[in-house]
Design a protein around this motif. Structure first.
Motif, short mmCIF file in Angstrom:
data_model
loop_
_atom_site.label_atom_id
_atom_site.label_comp_id
_atom_site.label_asym_id
_atom_site.label_seq_id
_atom_site.Cartn_x
_atom_site.Cartn_y
_atom_site.Cartn_z
N ILE A 1 35.32 54.43 69.39
CA ILE A 1 36.47 55.30 69.67
C ILE A 1 37.25 54.74 70.85
N SER B 1 38.38 60.26 74.79
CA SER B 1 37.43 59.63 73.87
C SER B 1 36.04 60.25 73.96
N GLU C 1 32.83 54.31 73.55
CA GLU C 1 33.91 55.27 73.82
C GLU C 1 34.79 54.70 74.93
N SER D 1 38.64 55.13 76.92
CA SER D 1 39.95 55.74 77.17
C SER D 1 40.68 54.85 78.16
#
Length: 384
Positions: free
Chosen positions: A98, A137, A150, A152
């Motif tokens: 992600i 995320s 994850e 961001s």
């Protein structure tokens, strides 16, 4: 690109709505979705989510206790990610990477907690954990129960397309099989609007079209803001796909000012050439431009396109005249427009722009984004 990467689904929430059908119908309507609002006594033009979608998101927020403490930028991303994963047929709980970023992050909560701090002289308990950029995320991963990486990040207005670059890099490195990428922005707040006005780039007249993106005759800046989240599901060898990423490009140019761009947008010239690669220039059918509605920004990008393609350039369009600039989510919404045009084989023009001539076909579409700092990204998308 070392190997092809495919888009298996895309989902968004924006002033256009949430379903592919309603989004396409609103694109075909030549009316804009920008209106005048009162931001704590200051008038500003902006494009909000439709009322019915706002109500649905309010119910979504109430569906789980921990959702109630999330910023809207996080909530929008979780909501859109659920839909994207559902459309792609991915299993919840799988090894999904992600990367969902945001230019400004938890804007509304940050302003709320800061106002409380100024009033009370102390910070509230959740002020720090609920306003970090990593919330986006991380909470999407929590909701999807995924076990992949994850990420961001913020690369200002090119954040969403930088997420696409990151997802492709992980997939091509063999470090992930599936990647969810995108951007989310819920920054329609008094302080954000005031910042844009302070730079003198914001729309100050409510004309028939407040944002004059791709109006090359405009005499003043006309950028407006919108709110949105958009996410893509990426895979290398899917059974089904809705589009193929045929090339990616990126570049950063030397700045003379922190928010400037060169007259011929050298960063865009480099990113577009990289994304196009060896494909003949006359096979690029359209460009979905960044085109924020500023005088210098729009002109520089058009100049860059002419430097790359010459006067016989592809058809040019943008969606910011209709939904405003959604900062970190804007590149994903531009990709969404490109994919919809490929699927329907119909070009969506800017109503008041001289660049309205539709191409004979829609096979290869280039999508551009650039942010403060002179960082440009171009993504070439074509029919799978």
């Amino acid at each position: 690109m070392n190997s092809p990467v495919y888009i298996t689904s895309i989902a968004s929430v924006s002033p256009l709505g949430k379903t592919s059908e309603e989004i396409w119908e609103r694109y075909k309507d030549p009316k804009h979705l920008i209106s005048s609002h009162d931001f704590n006594g200051m008038t500003g033009y902006a494009a909000f989510l439709p009322k019915e979608l706002k109500e649905e998101l309010a119910q979504f927020r109430d569906s789980k206790p921990h959702f109630r403490n999330l910023d809207q930028s996080v909530l929008y991303a979780v909501f859109a990610s659920r839909e994207a994963v559902k459309r792609s047929g991915w299993s919840v709980g799988g090894n999904i990477g992600i990367n969902i970023g945001s230019s400004r992050g938890a804007t509304q909560l940050f302003e709320k907690y800061h106002a409380s701090f100024l009033n009370l002289g102390k910070a509230e308990i959740l002020a720090s954990p609920s306003t970090t950029l990593g919330n986006i995320s991380s909470w999407v991963a929590q909701d999807l129960q995924s076990s992949g990486p994850e990420i961001s990040h913020s690369v200002t207005c090119s954040t969403g397309l930088h997420a696409v670059l990151n997802g492709i890099a992980w997939l091509q490195a063999g470090m992930a099989d599936k990647f969810l990428v995108g951007g989310s922005e819920a920054a329609l707040t008094p302080f954000t609007i005031a910042q844009m006005k302070a730079m003198k780039i914001y729309a100050s007249q409510y004309l028939d079209f407040p944002c004059r993106a791709l109006d090359m005759e405009k005499t003043r800046n006309s950028m407006t803001l919108g709110e949105a989240a958009g996410v893509l599901c990426l895979e290398k060898n899917p059974e089904n796909s809705i589009a193929k990423i045929g090339g990616i490009g990126y570049a950063t140019e030397k700045l003379k000012h922190s928010v400037s761009i060169s007259a011929n947008a050298e960063c865009f010239q480099k990113s577009m050439k990289m994304a196009i690669g060896a494909i003949p220039l006359d096979e690029i059918d359209a460009v979905v431009m960044h085109a924020p509605g500023t005088q210098k920004g729009d002109k520089a990008e058009v100049n860059a396109i002419r430097e790359v393609f010459g006067e016989q350039h592809p058809a040019l369009t943008s969606n910011k005249w209709k939904i405003g600039h959604t900062f970190g989510a804007s590149g994903i919404l531009s990709l969404e427009l490109a994919i919809l045009m490929l699927q329907h084989q119909e070009f969506i023009p800017v109503p008041f722009s001289v660049f309205q001539k539709a191409p004979k076909q829609l096979k290869n579409i280039l999508v551009n984004a650039v942010g403060f700092g002179g960082n440009a990204v171009s993504v070439l998308v074509n029919k799978s």
